[in-house]
Design a protein around this motif. Structure first.
Motif, PDB file in Angstrom:
ATOM      1  N   ALA A 290       0.827  -1.209   0.000  1.00 41.73           N
ATOM      2  CA  ALA A 290       0.000   0.000   0.000  1.00 41.73           C
ATOM      3  C   ALA A 290       0.861   1.258   0.000  1.00 41.73           C
ATOM      4  CB  ALA A 290      -0.923  -0.003   1.212  1.00 41.73           C
ATOM      5  N   GLY A 291       1.961   1.225   0.746  1.00 41.76           N
ATOM      6  CA  GLY A 291       2.837   2.398   0.849  1.00 41.76           C
ATOM      7  C   GLY A 291       3.784   2.448  -0.341  1.00 41.76           C
TER       8      GLY A 291
ATOM      9  N   LEU B 296      -7.963   9.483   5.535  1.00 37.46           N
ATOM     10  CA  LEU B 296      -9.267   8.880   5.220  1.00 37.46           C
ATOM     11  C   LEU B 296      -9.224   8.201   3.853  1.00 37.46           C
ATOM     12  CD1 LEU B 296     -11.744  11.624   6.491  1.00 37.46           C
ATOM     13  CD2 LEU B 296     -11.384   9.334   7.446  1.00 37.46           C
ATOM     14  N   GLY B 297      -8.131   7.466   3.616  1.00 43.94           N
ATOM     15  CA  GLY B 297      -8.041   6.711   2.369  1.00 43.94           C
ATOM     16  C   GLY B 297      -8.728   5.371   2.517  1.00 43.94           C
TER      17      GLY B 297
ATOM     18  N   TRP C 257      -9.610  13.089   9.263  1.00 44.99           N
ATOM     19  CA  TRP C 257      -8.934  14.258   8.664  1.00 44.99           C
ATOM     20  C   TRP C 257      -8.166  13.808   7.430  1.00 44.99           C
ATOM     21  CZ3 TRP C 257      -3.574  15.617   8.361  1.00 44.99           C
ATOM     22  CH2 TRP C 257      -3.330  16.946   7.994  1.00 44.99           C
ATOM     23  N   SER C 258      -8.296  14.577   6.370  1.00 44.47           N
ATOM     24  CA  SER C 258      -7.600  14.228   5.124  1.00 44.47           C
ATOM     25  C   SER C 258      -7.169  15.506   4.415  1.00 44.47           C
ATOM     26  CB  SER C 258      -8.508  13.385   4.227  1.00 44.47           C
ATOM     27  OG  SER C 258      -9.743  14.046   4.042  1.00 44.47           O
TER      28      SER C 258
ATOM     29  N   PRO D   4      -0.071   8.361   4.572  1.00 45.45           N
ATOM     30  CA  PRO D   4       1.152   7.868   3.923  1.00 45.45           C
ATOM     31  C   PRO D   4       2.342   8.733   4.344  1.00 45.45           C
ATOM     32  CG  PRO D   4      -0.095   9.248   2.410  1.00 45.45           C
ATOM     33  CD  PRO D   4      -0.887   9.209   3.692  1.00 45.45           C
TER      34      PRO D   4
ATOM     35  N   GLU E 263       4.945  16.197   3.332  1.00 40.00           N
ATOM     36  CA  GLU E 263       3.957  16.984   4.094  1.00 40.00           C
ATOM     37  C   GLU E 263       3.535  16.291   5.387  1.00 40.00           C
ATOM     38  OE1 GLU E 263       3.603  16.648   0.649  1.00 40.00           O
ATOM     39  OE2 GLU E 263       4.503  18.645   0.529  1.00 40.00           O
TER      40      GLU E 263
ATOM     41  N   PRO F  33      -0.341   2.716  12.888  1.00 35.79           N
ATOM     42  CA  PRO F  33      -0.065   1.682  11.894  1.00 35.79           C
ATOM     43  C   PRO F  33       0.297   2.298  10.541  1.00 35.79           C
ATOM     44  CG  PRO F  33      -2.425   2.008  12.054  1.00 35.79           C
ATOM     45  CD  PRO F  33      -1.782   3.043  12.966  1.00 35.79           C
TER      46      PRO F  33
ATOM     47  N   ASP G 190       3.196   0.405  15.346  1.00 31.88           N
ATOM     48  CA  ASP G 190       3.431  -0.733  14.443  1.00 31.88           C
ATOM     49  C   ASP G 190       4.498  -0.405  13.409  1.00 31.88           C
ATOM     50  OD1 ASP G 190       2.578  -3.398  13.424  1.00 31.88           O
ATOM     51  OD2 ASP G 190       2.045  -2.240  11.639  1.00 31.88           O
TER      52      ASP G 190
ATOM     53  N   ILE H 226       3.082  -5.396  11.644  1.00 33.02           N
ATOM     54  CA  ILE H 226       2.219  -6.527  11.271  1.00 33.02           C
ATOM     55  C   ILE H 226       0.741  -6.122  11.259  1.00 33.02           C
ATOM     56  CG2 ILE H 226       3.645  -8.505  11.905  1.00 33.02           C
ATOM     57  CD1 ILE H 226       1.125  -6.985  14.324  1.00 33.02           C
ATOM     58  N   ALA H 227       0.480  -4.799  11.345  1.00 34.95           N
ATOM     59  CA  ALA H 227      -0.924  -4.380  11.435  1.00 34.95           C
ATOM     60  C   ALA H 227      -1.715  -5.013  10.303  1.00 34.95           C
ATOM     61  CB  ALA H 227      -1.026  -2.861  11.384  1.00 34.95           C
ATOM     62  N   SER H 228      -1.155  -4.983   9.119  1.00 33.59           N
ATOM     63  CA  SER H 228      -1.825  -5.658   8.017  1.00 33.59           C
ATOM     64  C   SER H 228      -0.791  -5.968   6.948  1.00 33.59           C
ATOM     65  CB  SER H 228      -2.929  -4.779   7.438  1.00 33.59           C
ATOM     66  OG  SER H 228      -3.634  -5.519   6.478  1.00 33.59           O
TER      67      SER H 228
ATOM     68  N   TYR I 179       1.549   9.908  -3.076  1.00 33.11           N
ATOM     69  CA  TYR I 179       0.837   8.725  -2.569  1.00 33.11           C
ATOM     70  C   TYR I 179      -0.305   8.374  -3.521  1.00 33.11           C
ATOM     71  CZ  TYR I 179      -2.742  11.958  -0.838  1.00 33.11           C
ATOM     72  OH  TYR I 179      -3.722  12.911  -0.751  1.00 33.11           O
TER      73      TYR I 179
HETATM   74  P1  NDP Z   1      -4.586   6.183   0.779  1.00 32.56           P
HETATM   75  O1  NDP Z   1      -3.603   6.735  -0.160  1.00 32.56           O
HETATM   76  O2  NDP Z   1      -5.817   5.516   0.263  1.00 32.56           O
HETATM   77  O3  NDP Z   1      -5.058   7.303   1.798  1.00 32.56           O
HETATM   78  C1  NDP Z   1      -4.189   8.245   2.333  1.00 32.56           C
HETATM   79  C2  NDP Z   1      -4.998   9.254   3.117  1.00 32.56           C
HETATM   80  O4  NDP Z   1      -4.092  10.174   3.717  1.00 32.56           O
HETATM   81  C3  NDP Z   1      -5.955  10.049   2.246  1.00 32.56           C
HETATM   82  O5  NDP Z   1      -7.159  10.297   2.927  1.00 32.56           O
HETATM   83  C4  NDP Z   1      -5.186  11.354   2.029  1.00 32.56           C
HETATM   84  O6  NDP Z   1      -5.993  12.490   1.788  1.00 32.56           O
HETATM   85  C5  NDP Z   1      -4.504  11.502   3.354  1.00 32.56           C
HETATM   86  N1  NDP Z   1      -3.360  12.404   3.236  1.00 32.56           N
HETATM   87  C6  NDP Z   1      -2.244  12.269   2.467  1.00 32.56           C
HETATM   88  N2  NDP Z   1      -1.438  13.342   2.612  1.00 32.56           N
HETATM   89  C7  NDP Z   1      -2.064  14.171   3.473  1.00 32.56           C
HETATM   90  C8  NDP Z   1      -1.750  15.445   4.009  1.00 32.56           C
HETATM   91  N3  NDP Z   1      -0.614  16.079   3.695  1.00 32.56           N
HETATM   92  N4  NDP Z   1      -2.628  16.011   4.861  1.00 32.56           N
HETATM   93  C9  NDP Z   1      -3.777  15.385   5.184  1.00 32.56           C
HETATM   94  N5  NDP Z   1      -4.150  14.175   4.707  1.00 32.56           N
HETATM   95  C10 NDP Z   1      -3.296  13.575   3.865  1.00 32.56           C
HETATM   96  O7  NDP Z   1      -3.772   5.150   1.716  1.00 32.56           O
HETATM   97  P2  NDP Z   1      -4.299   3.856   2.507  1.00 32.56           P
HETATM   98  O8  NDP Z   1      -5.483   4.243   3.311  1.00 32.56           O
HETATM   99  O9  NDP Z   1      -4.416   2.687   1.606  1.00 32.56           O
HETATM  100  O10 NDP Z   1      -3.027   3.578   3.439  1.00 32.56           O
HETATM  101  C11 NDP Z   1      -2.572   4.561   4.343  1.00 32.56           C
HETATM  102  C12 NDP Z   1      -1.175   4.187   4.817  1.00 32.56           C
HETATM  103  O11 NDP Z   1      -1.222   3.056   5.677  1.00 32.56           O
HETATM  104  C13 NDP Z   1      -0.214   3.728   3.700  1.00 32.56           C
HETATM  105  O12 NDP Z   1       0.326   4.823   2.990  1.00 32.56           O
HETATM  106  C14 NDP Z   1       0.845   3.006   4.508  1.00 32.56           C
HETATM  107  O13 NDP Z   1       1.808   3.940   4.925  1.00 32.56           O
HETATM  108  C15 NDP Z   1       0.073   2.487   5.727  1.00 32.56           C
HETATM  109  N6  NDP Z   1      -0.041   1.020   5.753  1.00 32.56           N
HETATM  110  C16 NDP Z   1       0.473   0.339   6.820  1.00 32.56           C
HETATM  111  C17 NDP Z   1       0.372  -1.034   6.909  1.00 32.56           C
HETATM  112  C18 NDP Z   1       0.871  -1.762   8.106  1.00 32.56           C
HETATM  113  O14 NDP Z   1       0.862  -2.985   8.151  1.00 32.56           O
HETATM  114  N7  NDP Z   1       1.302  -1.076   9.140  1.00 32.56           N
HETATM  115  C19 NDP Z   1      -0.267  -1.824   5.847  1.00 32.56           C
HETATM  116  C20 NDP Z   1      -0.800  -1.013   4.775  1.00 32.56           C
HETATM  117  C21 NDP Z   1      -0.683   0.350   4.740  1.00 32.56           C
HETATM  118  P3  NDP Z   1      -6.957  12.594   0.488  1.00 32.56           P
HETATM  119  O15 NDP Z   1      -8.075  11.592   0.767  1.00 32.56           O
HETATM  120  O16 NDP Z   1      -7.413  13.973   0.501  1.00 32.56           O
HETATM  121  O17 NDP Z   1      -6.111  12.197  -0.688  1.00 32.56           O
END
Ligand code: NDP
Length: 311
Positions: free
Chosen positions: A71-72, A143-144, A164-165, A198, A202, A224, A250, A275-277, A311
């Motif tokens: 995802a990252g 809020l992704g 918050w996003s 992510p 920023e 996580p 995590d 290991i969260a996911s 991201y």
């Molecule tokens: P998404 O890309 O779908 O969502 C990212 C969210 O963060 C969006 O809501 C985005 O806003 C928001 N965002 C990004 N930059 C900013 C900013 N500067 N200010 C405010 N909000 C911001 O990602 P996912 O939900 O799929 O995953 C999120 C993260 O979780 C991954 O990037 C990864 O780092 C982590 N992860 C960790 C795992 C683990 O096992 N620990 C496993 C999988 C993922 P907007 O909606 O406006 O674009």
């Protein structure tokens, strides 16, 4: 025509992914040759993990897309040699479900004060009634795909959830905020904060001395998302001082977390080893196969990374 798919990840992942990917590609109606080695100029798609040997995409002149297994994307998004579309992993069935379970599990643990009883079997009859979920505001930063699913699961249990996003959202059951003022508002009332942002320039150190101070005393943090979201020194100071009640971490700046890192022995920190996911081969293979099907059908790819936003 046969589609050449390069699997560019660590060798041990090949064992996990070879059969599921071949099965998913076949189920998607794609005649594919899936291998760990090809001459770069004949590769049509790269299934990719950023810690693989492929760091220079220049020779992959025919490649239509790079399909990230994770995802990252912070370790590949800035690669200037990558000119093809980069798609990240969004997998509702495996990755998202795993994250929802980790976040809900640790939120309930923090909310109910379970540690008090798990670590407190010392003959003392402690009377402690936790508040009900409706009295425990939770804020999710990000809020992704993951933040939204976790927020909705927590809202379903009765927690008042604020999210918050970067861009303003509207999501059933979640109070959605954005922007700098939104961040302050999201933190001010939060008793539990979940970081699902992510790593980008920023978001680095988004929880720092100033933003931690916005949280009410005793607030708890779940991270996580990525280790870089937190200024570690500021968090340790806030834990020492009692401003932050507990942190469940995590993800870390350096992984594995070094043995001597103060988080390991800290009584107010829970370390889980990233290991969260995890990406699950069966469901992730279907996501990848669907994107290859789309590429071959001339349809837009799913989950394309915005290279400017990071991201
Ligand atoms: P998404 O890309 O779908 O969502 C990212 C969210 O963060 C969006 O809501 C985005 O806003 C928001 N965002 C990004 N930059 C900013 C900013 N500067 N200010 C405010 N909000 C911001 O990602 P996912 O939900 O799929 O995953 C999120 C993260 O979780 C991954 O990037 C990864 O780092 C982590 N992860 C960790 C795992 C683990 O096992 N620990 C496993 C999988 C993922 P907007 O909606 O406006 O674009």
């Amino acid at each position: 025509m046969t589609v050449n798919v390069l699997f560019a990840a660590r060798a041990e992942k090949w064992e996990d992914y070879e059969d599921p990917l071949n099965a998913a590609l076949e189920a998607a109606g794609i005649e594919a040759d899936l291998r760990t080695e090809f001459s770069p100029e004949v590769v049509d798609y790269i299934v990719y993990a950023p810690n693989s040997d492929v760091q220079d995409f220049t020779p992959y002149t025919r490649c239509k897309a790079v399909l990230n297994l994770w995802a990252g994307v912070e370790n590949v998004v800035g690669n200037d040699t990558l000119t093809q579309p980069l798609c990240r992993m969004v997998d509702d069935e495996g990755l998202t479900q795993g994250m929802v379970e980790w976040v809900v599990g640790h939120t309930l643990r923090m909310h109910l004060g379970m540690d008090l009883h798990i670590h407190g079997q010392d003959g003392k009859w402690r009377s402690y009634s936790p508040p009900v979920a409706q009295e425990r505001p939770v804020t999710i930063l990000g809020l992704g795909a993951l933040g939204r699913a976790c927020g909705q699961a927590l809202a379903g249990l009765g927690f008042p959830v604020t999210g918050w996003s970067r861009t303003q959202k509207q999501i059933d059951g979640i109070r959605c905020l954005s922007g700098d003022a939104g961040l302050a508002e999201a933190l001010q009332g939060a008793q539990i904060v979940v970081l699902l942002l992510p790593h980008t320039p920023e978001t680095e150190n988004i929880l720092n001395g100033e933003t931690l101070a916005m949280l009410p005393r005793g607030a708890m943090i779940l991270n996580p998302g990525r280790g870089t979201l937190i200024d570690d020194s500021a968090l340790l100071a806030a834990l020492e001082e009692g401003h932050i009640g507990h942190a469940v971490l995590d993800t870390f700046r350096k992984e594995p977390l070094p043995v001597m890192h103060p988080y390991w022995a800290h009584e107010k920190v829970t370390v889980t080893p990233h290991i969260a996911s995890t990406t699950r081969p069966d469901t992730a293979a279907r996501v990848i196969a669907e994107n290859i099907r789309r590429g071959e059908a001339g349809e837009p790819f799913l989950h394309v990374v915005d290279r400017d936003a990071g991201y």
